[in-house]
Design an enzyme around this catalytic site. Structure first.
Site, PDB file in Angstrom:
ATOM      1  N   ASP A  18     -49.719  -0.408 -29.465  1.00 24.96           N
ATOM      2  CA  ASP A  18     -49.773  -0.010 -28.341  1.00 24.96           C
ATOM      3  C   ASP A  18     -50.418  -1.362 -27.658  1.00 24.96           C
ATOM      4  O   ASP A  18     -51.477  -1.753 -26.697  1.00 24.96           O
ATOM      5  CB  ASP A  18     -50.479   1.385 -27.120  1.00 24.96           C
ATOM      6  CG  ASP A  18     -50.378   2.435 -27.909  1.00 24.96           C
ATOM      7  OD1 ASP A  18     -49.718   2.253 -28.514  1.00 24.96           O
ATOM      8  OD2 ASP A  18     -51.203   3.668 -28.361  1.00 24.96           O
ATOM      9  N   LYS A  78     -44.622   6.356 -27.915  1.00 24.66           N
ATOM     10  CA  LYS A  78     -44.851   7.049 -27.572  1.00 24.66           C
ATOM     11  C   LYS A  78     -45.083   7.968 -25.857  1.00 24.66           C
ATOM     12  O   LYS A  78     -46.024   6.988 -25.872  1.00 24.66           O
ATOM     13  CB  LYS A  78     -45.645   6.866 -29.123  1.00 24.66           C
ATOM     14  CG  LYS A  78     -46.723   6.429 -28.684  1.00 24.66           C
ATOM     15  CD  LYS A  78     -48.113   6.231 -30.132  1.00 24.66           C
ATOM     16  CE  LYS A  78     -49.004   5.692 -30.057  1.00 24.66           C
ATOM     17  NZ  LYS A  78     -50.376   5.656 -29.030  1.00 24.66           N
ATOM     18  N   CYS A 111     -56.719   5.909 -28.456  1.00 24.42           N
ATOM     19  CA  CYS A 111     -55.211   5.896 -29.464  1.00 24.42           C
ATOM     20  C   CYS A 111     -55.744   5.267 -31.000  1.00 24.42           C
ATOM     21  O   CYS A 111     -54.733   6.039 -31.740  1.00 24.42           O
ATOM     22  CB  CYS A 111     -53.572   4.400 -29.080  1.00 24.42           C
ATOM     23  SG  CYS A 111     -53.832   5.506 -27.357  1.00 24.42           S
TER      24      CYS A 111
END
Length: 189
Positions: A18, A78, A111
């Site tokens: 990310d 995602k 995350c």
């Protein structure tokens, strides 16, 4: 025979989590995270370590940063915070005979942490390049690193990982990796 605790190019993969424009803009030390992640991605290509990347809700958080766009393979979009619950991630690394996964990305306490925990649950040894990860707030990053280390994640740095993958001096790969390290150092000045 080398220690099983070390990463090597034959059993390790790199997961970039990310690193997206809108979120990274809010992360302190992004001027270190970006070159260190670039160092890892470029070094992985030199030594043949497989790389996988994700994007968390790119519609809201923007695309992967331009510096990485051309270097990363297709990125998996995602919504779950953890990449470790996604069949595509574990499947990709298992198909490459990867047993150890080095993580880089953001945010450390969301995350990255959740991914690490879920990947360990799936039987992977998880490493984290601490200089290639960050959170919006330093206490979140600091406590996440403590929690990760206590849980069994092996903390390392981008440079240390590259030289583990390279294993020895005097090879063409070592010369390329050394050049990358020097270039990364110049970007941090």
């Amino acid at each position: 025979m080398r220690s099983f605790r070390l990463m090597n190019r034959d059993d390790t993969g790199l997961l970039v989590i990310d690193l997206q424009t809108k979120l990274l803009a809010k992360i302190p030390h992004q001027d270190e995270i970006i070159p260190k992640t670039l160092l890892l991605v470029e070094g992985a290509k030199i030594v043949g370590v497989p790389v996988f990347a994700t994007e968390q809700y790119p519609k809201g958080l923007g695309p992967t940063i331009p510096e990485l766009t051309g270097l990363l393979p297709d990125k998996l979009e995602k919504l779950s915070f953890s990449c470790g619950v996604l069949a595509e991630v574990a499947g990709f690394f298992k198909s490459k005979s990867v047993k150890k996964i080095l993580l880089a990305g953001i945010e450390t306490h969301v995350c990255v942490l959740q991914t690490a925990m879920d990947l360990m649950e799936k039987g992977f040894d998880v490493f984290l390049a601490v200089d290639a990860t960050g959170s919006r707030h330093e206490p979140d990053r600091e406590w996440a690193l403590r929690r990760l280390e206590t849980a069994g994640v092996i903390l390392t740095t981008a440079e240390a990982a590259l030289f583990e993958w390279t294993e020895r001096a005097g090879t063409p790969e070592f010369k390329e990796i050394s050049r990358l390290v020097v270039e990364a150092d110049e970007k941090l000045k």
